[in-house]
Design a protein around this motif. Structure first.
Motif, PDB file in Angstrom:
ATOM      1  N   TYR A  90       5.683 -10.661  -0.129  1.00 50.17           N
ATOM      2  CA  TYR A  90       6.563  -9.456   0.652  1.00 50.17           C
ATOM      3  C   TYR A  90       6.507  -8.579  -0.078  1.00 50.17           C
ATOM      4  CZ  TYR A  90       9.588  -7.165   3.876  1.00 50.17           C
ATOM      5  OH  TYR A  90       9.451  -6.308   4.651  1.00 50.17           O
ATOM      6  N   ALA A  91       6.406  -8.963  -1.164  1.00 54.23           N
ATOM      7  CA  ALA A  91       6.746  -8.222  -2.737  1.00 54.23           C
ATOM      8  C   ALA A  91       5.497  -7.828  -2.522  1.00 54.23           C
ATOM      9  CB  ALA A  91       7.509  -8.964  -3.527  1.00 54.23           C
ATOM     10  N   SER A  92       4.192  -8.962  -2.010  1.00 54.94           N
ATOM     11  CA  SER A  92       2.808  -8.101  -2.660  1.00 54.94           C
ATOM     12  C   SER A  92       2.291  -7.101  -1.618  1.00 54.94           C
ATOM     13  CB  SER A  92       2.315  -9.851  -2.517  1.00 54.94           C
ATOM     14  OG  SER A  92       1.595  -9.592  -0.969  1.00 54.94           O
ATOM     15  N   ILE A  93       3.426  -7.008  -0.249  1.00 54.45           N
ATOM     16  CA  ILE A  93       2.421  -6.148   0.790  1.00 54.45           C
ATOM     17  C   ILE A  93       3.995  -5.142   0.103  1.00 54.45           C
ATOM     18  CG2 ILE A  93       1.925  -8.096   2.043  1.00 54.45           C
ATOM     19  CD1 ILE A  93       3.826  -8.136   3.659  1.00 54.45           C
ATOM     20  N   VAL A  94       4.572  -4.998   0.008  1.00 54.33           N
ATOM     21  CA  VAL A  94       5.429  -3.586  -0.515  1.00 54.33           C
ATOM     22  C   VAL A  94       4.452  -2.527  -0.639  1.00 54.33           C
ATOM     23  CG1 VAL A  94       6.804  -2.475  -1.481  1.00 54.33           C
ATOM     24  CG2 VAL A  94       7.346  -4.601  -0.170  1.00 54.33           C
ATOM     25  N   PRO A  95       4.101  -1.527  -0.045  1.00 54.21           N
ATOM     26  CA  PRO A  95       3.718  -0.385  -0.735  1.00 54.21           C
ATOM     27  C   PRO A  95       3.320   0.137  -2.040  1.00 54.21           C
ATOM     28  CG  PRO A  95       3.915  -0.196   1.613  1.00 54.21           C
ATOM     29  CD  PRO A  95       4.759  -1.141   1.460  1.00 54.21           C
ATOM     30  N   GLY A 155      -2.353   3.795  11.952  1.00 49.79           N
ATOM     31  CA  GLY A 155      -2.448   2.144  11.372  1.00 49.79           C
ATOM     32  C   GLY A 155      -0.878   1.584  11.778  1.00 49.79           C
ATOM     33  N   ARG A 156      -0.561   2.908  11.074  1.00 43.82           N
ATOM     34  CA  ARG A 156       0.967   2.194  11.404  1.00 43.82           C
ATOM     35  C   ARG A 156       1.567   1.996  12.932  1.00 43.82           C
ATOM     36  NH1 ARG A 156       2.181   4.769   6.604  1.00 43.82           N
ATOM     37  NH2 ARG A 156       2.014   6.535   7.972  1.00 43.82           N
ATOM     38  N   GLU A 199      -5.033  -1.896   5.430  1.00 45.80           N
ATOM     39  CA  GLU A 199      -5.794  -0.771   4.684  1.00 45.80           C
ATOM     40  C   GLU A 199      -5.667   0.457   5.999  1.00 45.80           C
ATOM     41  OE1 GLU A 199      -9.828  -2.261   5.809  1.00 45.80           O
ATOM     42  OE2 GLU A 199     -10.587  -2.804   3.939  1.00 45.80           O
ATOM     43  N   LEU A 200      -5.558  -0.792   7.430  1.00 43.96           N
ATOM     44  CA  LEU A 200      -4.705   0.032   8.272  1.00 43.96           C
ATOM     45  C   LEU A 200      -3.043   0.843   8.374  1.00 43.96           C
ATOM     46  CD1 LEU A 200      -4.297  -2.596  11.436  1.00 43.96           C
ATOM     47  CD2 LEU A 200      -5.988   0.001  11.554  1.00 43.96           C
ATOM     48  N   GLN A 201      -2.837   0.244   6.772  1.00 44.25           N
ATOM     49  CA  GLN A 201      -1.020   0.870   6.582  1.00 44.25           C
ATOM     50  C   GLN A 201      -1.114   2.007   5.293  1.00 44.25           C
ATOM     51  OE1 GLN A 201       1.525  -1.716   4.983  1.00 44.25           O
ATOM     52  NE2 GLN A 201       3.390  -0.698   5.264  1.00 44.25           N
ATOM     53  N   LYS A 202      -2.468   1.981   4.747  1.00 39.58           N
ATOM     54  CA  LYS A 202      -2.505   2.930   3.960  1.00 39.58           C
ATOM     55  C   LYS A 202      -3.337   3.928   3.603  1.00 39.58           C
ATOM     56  CE  LYS A 202      -1.764  -0.299  -0.014  1.00 39.58           C
ATOM     57  NZ  LYS A 202      -2.073  -1.326  -1.030  1.00 39.58           N
ATOM     58  N   GLU A 203      -4.556   3.542   4.783  1.00 40.50           N
ATOM     59  CA  GLU A 203      -5.680   4.928   4.850  1.00 40.50           C
ATOM     60  C   GLU A 203      -5.403   5.284   6.203  1.00 40.50           C
ATOM     61  OE1 GLU A 203      -9.571   2.886   4.251  1.00 40.50           O
ATOM     62  OE2 GLU A 203      -9.052   1.255   2.304  1.00 40.50           O
ATOM     63  N   GLU A 204      -4.827   3.895   7.228  1.00 39.72           N
ATOM     64  CA  GLU A 204      -4.826   5.203   8.708  1.00 39.72           C
ATOM     65  C   GLU A 204      -4.008   6.012   8.878  1.00 39.72           C
ATOM     66  OE1 GLU A 204      -6.855   3.083  11.744  1.00 39.72           O
ATOM     67  OE2 GLU A 204      -8.136   2.142  10.430  1.00 39.72           O
TER      68      GLU A 204
END
Length: 277
Positions: free
Chosen positions: A236-241, A13-14, A4-9
């Protein structure tokens, strides 16, 4: 929560994720530094005469932690400047720096022995072939073809052409191997620390069993390392945007695109998830 931090904020967030990463790094570095220095200082006559152990211990731990944080800062700087993955490049430089020493050692070992020279040439040929295979695998993509819907704007018709989504065969790169090695190295540090204290009873028995079944190079060690590499590759593949099936399916539906023969929405997400897995 991290996703959520990576995508929405966005950028904020990053930055938060970066901050969390640094705090975790300090914690891990502190634990490992304490263990390493305890093992180091337990070796007889290792410290110079007159060095106060109580003063040496905190300064040595502080130096190791500071070095870890400096390496983290340097790797972030390399990544930010677009040179490449900072962590991987630092590891790569570390490997390169040891090549001259090992090359000289190997040359001395095979000098004047034709059989060893032939074996070395064969080994180098295998290495070159493996490097070539790694490059092919690293650059390889799975093309998922999509059809773009036709749209009429005024008198002009847009879309209707076929294109594809490129999914990297190995999106995680070398990171799963690094993660697996780091996790397996941690128990080794603890074992060395326990051995330096000359343990007895169940602790000694636990160390003996660990050394028997999970020593580096043993079948147990290789099996665990293999399993961790597979796990971290999928993780790792599951968290790549760029590899989130649900998001890709939603975007395709939004722009009127689809995979031939697959309904938009949930069926598309399921199909993409199957392909990626």
């Amino acid at each position: 929560r991290l996703e959520e931090l990576q995508k929405e904020e966005g950028e904020a967030g990053r930055r938060k994720i970066g901050q969390i990463t640094r705090y975790v790094t300090v914690g891990l570095a502190l634990v490992q530094a304490v263990l390493v220095i305890r093992v180091f200082s337990s070796i007889p006559n290792i410290l110079y005469p007159g060095v106060e152990p109580m003063l040496f211990f905190p300064l040595a731990v502080l130096s190791l932690v500071a070095g870890a944080i400096f390496a983290l800062w340097l790797s972030e700087l390399i990544t930010e400047r677009g040179v490449g993955n900072g962590g991987s490049l630092l590891i790569f430089v570390g490997i390169l720096s040891s090549i001259p020493f090992y090359a000289r050692q190997t040359a001395q070992l095979v000098a004047g022995d034709p059989e060893r020279s032939f074996n070395l040439a064969l080994l180098l040929a295998i290495y070159v072939a493996i490097i070539g295979f790694i490059i092919v695998l690293q650059e390889a993509v799975r093309k998922v073809y999509i059809v773009n819907a036709k749209r009429q704007i005024g008198n002009k018709v847009y879309g209707g052409q076929s294109s594809f989504i490129p999914f990297k065969i190995n999106p995680a790169g070398v990171m799963p191997i690094i993660f697996a090695f780091a996790i397996l190295a941690f128990p080794q540090t603890i074992i060395q620390y326990l051995q330096s204290n000359q343990p007895t009873g169940w602790v000694q028995e636990a160390i003996r069993l660990y050394s028997r079944f999970f020593a580096p190079g043993s079948v147990g060690y290789i099996a665990v390392e293999f399993s961790l590499i597979v796990f971290f590759t999928f993780f790792y593949a599951s968290i790549v945007p760029s590899m989130q099936p649900k998001e890709i399916a939603d975007n395709l539906k939004k722009y009127g695109s689809s995979i031939p023969g697959i309904k938009p929405g949930r069926p598309t997400a399921d199909k993409l998830d199957e392909i990626l897995s």
